[in-house]
Design an enzyme around this catalytic site. Structure first.
Site, PDB file in Angstrom:
ATOM      1  N   HIS A 127       0.827  -1.208   0.000  1.00  0.00           N
ATOM      2  CA  HIS A 127       0.000   0.000   0.000  1.00  0.00           C
ATOM      3  C   HIS A 127       0.861   1.257   0.000  1.00  0.00           C
ATOM      4  O   HIS A 127       0.388   2.336   0.323  1.00  0.00           O
ATOM      5  CB  HIS A 127      -0.957   0.010   1.207  1.00  0.00           C
TER       6      HIS A 127
HETATM    7 FE1  FES Z   1       0.246  -2.000   3.726  1.00  0.00          FE
HETATM    8 FE2  FES Z   1       2.884  -2.405   3.955  1.00  0.00          FE
HETATM    9  S1  FES Z   1       1.858  -0.659   3.251  1.00  0.00           S
HETATM   10  S2  FES Z   1       1.287  -3.782   4.383  1.00  0.00           S
END
Ligand code: FES
Length: 162
Positions: A127
């Site tokens: 993410h």
């Molecule tokens: Fe979501 Fe690493 S940014 S698990």
């Protein structure tokens, strides 16, 4: 056949109650860091988790030390991130559990040529979390810095994790 199945499922359960010697041995991992060149990182397994051992360059250390605490979502000094359990500070060795503090992906940046993110440390592509050269969260949804496992240098070249 039913009897065989029952025996096979019962075994791991019983085994969990009596940790085998090899499971106990894995509660610590000894690593000879001599082959890790300046600027390189390796990944070792400790208690089923990846641990990143990075031999930081002088520039990476300087960069991490210069970051003001006000720029950090999870403020921690660089020094506190490179201190072993015997309180010895070795700024050249950054040792982290390689599990993103957002939802647990393994960030990139330890292996040669991997994306290290906008702050030169580690990057979690799940993410988009960016960690700096002290593996502190700088950008993205992860709430915390990568976790420092307990570790101690037994000598200049051998570190015990765990
Ligand atoms: Fe979501 Fe690493 S940014 S698990």
């Amino acid at each position: 056949l039913a009897g065989v199945g029952a025996a096979a499922t019962a075994w791991p359960f019983i085994n969990n109650l009596n940790p085998a010697a090899d499971t106990l041995a894995l509660s610590t991992v000894e690593v000879n860091v001599t082959p890790i060149q300046v600027g390189q990182a390796v990944t070792v397994k400790w208690r089923g988790k990846p641990v990143f051992i990075r031999h930081r360059t002088p520039e990476e250390i300087k960069e991490a030390e210069a970051v003001p605490m006000s720029a950090l979502p999870d403020p921690q000094t660089d020094n506190s991130r490179v201190t072993d359990t015997a309180k010895k500070v070795r700024p050249e060795w950054l040792i982290m559990i390689g599990v993103c503090t957002h939802l647990g992906c393994v960030p990139l940046g330890a292996a040669e040529g991997e994306n290290k993110g906008d702050f030169g440390g580690y990057f979690c592509p799940c993410h988009g979390s960016h960690y700096d050269t002290a593996a502190r969260i700088r950008k993205g949804p992860a709430p915390k810095n990568l976790v420092v496992p307990p570790y101690e240098f037994n000598s200049d070249t051998v570190v015990t994790i765990g």
